[in-house]
Structures are given as C-alpha cells and as structure tokens.
Write an enzyme that holds these catalytic residues in place. Structure first.
Site, PDB file in Angstrom:
ATOM      1  N   GLY A  49      38.366  -9.312  25.207  1.00 16.99           N
ATOM      2  CA  GLY A  49      37.479  -8.159  25.206  1.00 16.99           C
ATOM      3  C   GLY A  49      36.952  -7.990  26.614  1.00 16.99           C
ATOM      4  O   GLY A  49      37.735  -7.895  27.557  1.00 16.99           O
ATOM      5  N   GLU A  50      35.651  -8.016  26.740  1.00 18.95           N
ATOM      6  CA  GLU A  50      35.036  -7.862  28.054  1.00 18.95           C
ATOM      7  C   GLU A  50      34.004  -8.987  28.202  1.00 18.95           C
ATOM      8  O   GLU A  50      32.993  -8.994  27.503  1.00 18.95           O
ATOM      9  CB  GLU A  50      34.393  -6.465  28.133  1.00 18.95           C
ATOM     10  CG  GLU A  50      33.718  -6.164  29.433  1.00 18.95           C
ATOM     11  CD  GLU A  50      34.597  -6.464  30.646  1.00 18.95           C
ATOM     12  OE1 GLU A  50      35.735  -5.969  30.717  1.00 18.95           O
ATOM     13  OE2 GLU A  50      34.124  -7.217  31.523  1.00 18.95           O
ATOM     14  N   CYS A  81      41.803 -14.749  27.039  1.00 21.03           N
ATOM     15  CA  CYS A  81      41.474 -13.742  28.052  1.00 21.03           C
ATOM     16  C   CYS A  81      39.977 -13.738  28.380  1.00 21.03           C
ATOM     17  O   CYS A  81      39.506 -14.644  29.052  1.00 21.03           O
ATOM     18  CB  CYS A  81      41.995 -12.382  27.610  1.00 21.03           C
ATOM     19  SG  CYS A  81      42.197 -11.251  28.996  1.00 21.03           S
ATOM     20  N   ARG A 110      38.544 -13.328  37.480  1.00 19.72           N
ATOM     21  CA  ARG A 110      38.631 -12.210  36.539  1.00 19.72           C
ATOM     22  C   ARG A 110      39.584 -11.142  37.067  1.00 19.72           C
ATOM     23  O   ARG A 110      39.691 -10.953  38.274  1.00 19.72           O
ATOM     24  CB  ARG A 110      37.252 -11.563  36.327  1.00 19.72           C
ATOM     25  CG  ARG A 110      36.228 -12.475  35.668  1.00 19.72           C
ATOM     26  CD  ARG A 110      34.887 -11.758  35.480  1.00 19.72           C
ATOM     27  NE  ARG A 110      35.046 -10.588  34.652  1.00 19.72           N
ATOM     28  CZ  ARG A 110      34.690  -9.360  35.016  1.00 19.72           C
ATOM     29  NH1 ARG A 110      34.146  -9.133  36.188  1.00 19.72           N
ATOM     30  NH2 ARG A 110      34.890  -8.357  34.211  1.00 19.72           N
ATOM     31  N   ARG A 140      44.381  -6.799  31.815  1.00 25.18           N
ATOM     32  CA  ARG A 140      43.329  -7.105  32.802  1.00 25.18           C
ATOM     33  C   ARG A 140      43.032  -8.609  32.792  1.00 25.18           C
ATOM     34  O   ARG A 140      41.887  -9.034  32.733  1.00 25.18           O
ATOM     35  CB  ARG A 140      42.041  -6.327  32.529  1.00 25.18           C
ATOM     36  CG  ARG A 140      42.129  -4.842  32.845  1.00 25.18           C
ATOM     37  CD  ARG A 140      40.825  -4.124  32.538  1.00 25.18           C
ATOM     38  NE  ARG A 140      40.511  -4.212  31.122  1.00 25.18           N
ATOM     39  CZ  ARG A 140      39.396  -4.710  30.615  1.00 25.18           C
ATOM     40  NH1 ARG A 140      38.443  -5.141  31.398  1.00 25.18           N
ATOM     41  NH2 ARG A 140      39.222  -4.747  29.327  1.00 25.18           N
ATOM     42  N   HIS A 175      47.120 -12.899  25.121  1.00 26.09           N
ATOM     43  CA  HIS A 175      46.615 -12.608  23.772  1.00 26.09           C
ATOM     44  C   HIS A 175      47.648 -12.856  22.674  1.00 26.09           C
ATOM     45  O   HIS A 175      48.234 -11.882  22.180  1.00 26.09           O
ATOM     46  CB  HIS A 175      46.239 -11.119  23.680  1.00 26.09           C
ATOM     47  CG  HIS A 175      45.104 -10.683  24.536  1.00 26.09           C
ATOM     48  ND1 HIS A 175      43.793 -10.729  24.110  1.00 26.09           N
ATOM     49  CD2 HIS A 175      45.078 -10.182  25.790  1.00 26.09           C
ATOM     50  CE1 HIS A 175      43.006 -10.263  25.064  1.00 26.09           C
ATOM     51  NE2 HIS A 175      43.756  -9.929  26.098  1.00 26.09           N
ATOM     52  N   GLU A 177      47.129 -13.278  19.691  1.00 23.63           N
ATOM     53  CA  GLU A 177      46.656 -12.622  18.458  1.00 23.63           C
ATOM     54  C   GLU A 177      47.208 -11.205  18.333  1.00 23.63           C
ATOM     55  O   GLU A 177      47.119 -10.601  17.265  1.00 23.63           O
ATOM     56  CB  GLU A 177      45.114 -12.622  18.411  1.00 23.63           C
ATOM     57  CG  GLU A 177      44.401 -11.657  19.367  1.00 23.63           C
ATOM     58  CD  GLU A 177      44.252 -12.193  20.798  1.00 23.63           C
ATOM     59  OE1 GLU A 177      44.911 -13.201  21.138  1.00 23.63           O
ATOM     60  OE2 GLU A 177      43.494 -11.577  21.580  1.00 23.63           O
TER      61      GLU A 177
END
Ligand SMILES: NC(=O)CC[C@H](N)C(=O)O
Length: 196
Positions: A49-50, A81, A110, A140, A175, A177
């Site tokens: 996510g972030e 991530c 990051r 990202r 990821h 998932e």
C-alpha cells in the site's frame, strides 16, 4: 495441531488479497486493526500500500507501539512492499514523521525501482521456494539497500535485494498476494506453525 490464526494489518493497502492468499495456504486469516486483536493471532501480515499512510494510521489507532513490542517479542510477521518498508530499522528517504515497526536489521530505499508507471513483473528465484521462480509484481517497489549479519537474503533482482528473512520475520519488495501463486504465503504459514 490446530490451524494457525494469521492477522492482516488492515489500516490501508491490499488487505483482502492477503486474506485470500493466507486462507489458500491453510491459515485462518482475519483483518487486525486494534491493539487488543494482537493477542488473538499467531502471526501477522503487513500488506502493500503506502507506508507513509500505514505509519500514520498505526499511530492514530494506537497500534504502532504495541506492534513494535509484539514483533520484538517474536511475533512472526510477513511484509510485502510497503509492509517490507514498515519492517526496516531504517528508511533512507522517509517522509516526515514516517516511522517503522522494525523487525529486520536492514536499510531500505523507498520507490527504488521507480514510480508507478515504472511498475513491472519479473520472475524471481527465492531461496527456500521450490518448483521454479515466483512471478514478482513490483509496484513502486522498494529495495533493500543493506542488511545486518543476522539477515538472510532470499532473493535479488538485477543485483538488488528484494526478499529477506531474519528469524521469524519475512519481507518481500514484491506482491505474491496479487499473483494467485501462494508458495510464499505457504512458507510464512510454515514459519508461524514452527514458532508455536
Ligand atoms: N506497492 C507498494 O506497497 C508501494 C510502496 C510505496 N512506494 C511506499 O513507499 O510505501
């Protein structure tokens, strides 16, 4: 032995995808948002996510300190991530106020692989995962800039570290998932079983 109960930190990010992957890997999966819910789980996933948002919301929900303590006390955790970033001891380029939970003695960068439009997929060979490479989805994505002596490097992509493990804590820049391939979640579920 009964099925392990694994929480997914549900403050922000791709929580649902992790719940599905964990269930497919034979765990009981449930979203976790409040400190008291930490007492009911055998392991925890921190989703993608972030990381700046996850960090802020963890503070707001009173989760940051309890989580830091549980991880330090040996709770098995898997971060993908943004989740990997949250497990770092140090971020090279933190946003103001961005704090991590710690768990892996590593320094991360990051957005190291570029911005959103530079997201990509690549086969990644992961130590301990059999039957060929996993499909690495990098969005990202961060990379791990350096690790301490206790950290095992499980995978690299183009010379950059993208999967690591330190004891009961596992992290990937990508990821799993999102791919329908549950081998890494199965590895984590095994780690949770072994820790019980
Ligand atoms: N896919 C992701 O989780 C992206 C992570 C994001 N770049 C961050 O810094 O938190």
């Amino acid at each position: 032995m009964s099925t392990p109960v694994i929480g997914v930190l549900a403050l922000q990010g791709d929580v649902r995808e992790h719940l599905i992957a964990l269930a497919a890997a034979d765990a009981v999966a449930r979203p976790v948002r409040r400190p008291e819910e930490l007492a009911e789980i055998d392991g925890l996933v921190i989703p993608g996510g972030e990381s700046t948002t996850i960090s802020k919301l963890a503070d707001l929900f009173g989760m940051a300190e309890p989580l830091r303590e549980r991880i330090a006390a040996g709770l098995p955790v898997y971060g993908t991530c943004a989740g990997l970033i949250m497990l770092a001891e140090k971020i090279l380029d933190p946003r103001s106020g961005q704090e991590t939970f710690g768990g892996i003695d590593m320094i991360v960068r990051r957005n190291a692989f570029g911005r959103q439009n530079e997201s990509f997929e690549a086969g990644v060979t992961v130590e301990g995962i059999e039957d060929g490479p996993v499909e690495g989805v990098f969005i990202r994505a961060p990379w791990v800039e350096s690790v301490g002596a206790e950290v095992e490097i499980l995978a690299e992509h183009e010379g950059h570290i993208v999967a690591v493990r330190q004891g009961r804590v596992l992290a990937t820049s990508f990821h799993p998932e999102l791919t329908g391939d549950h081998r890494i979640h199965a590895l984590f579920v095994d780690m949770v079983r072994a820790a019980r």
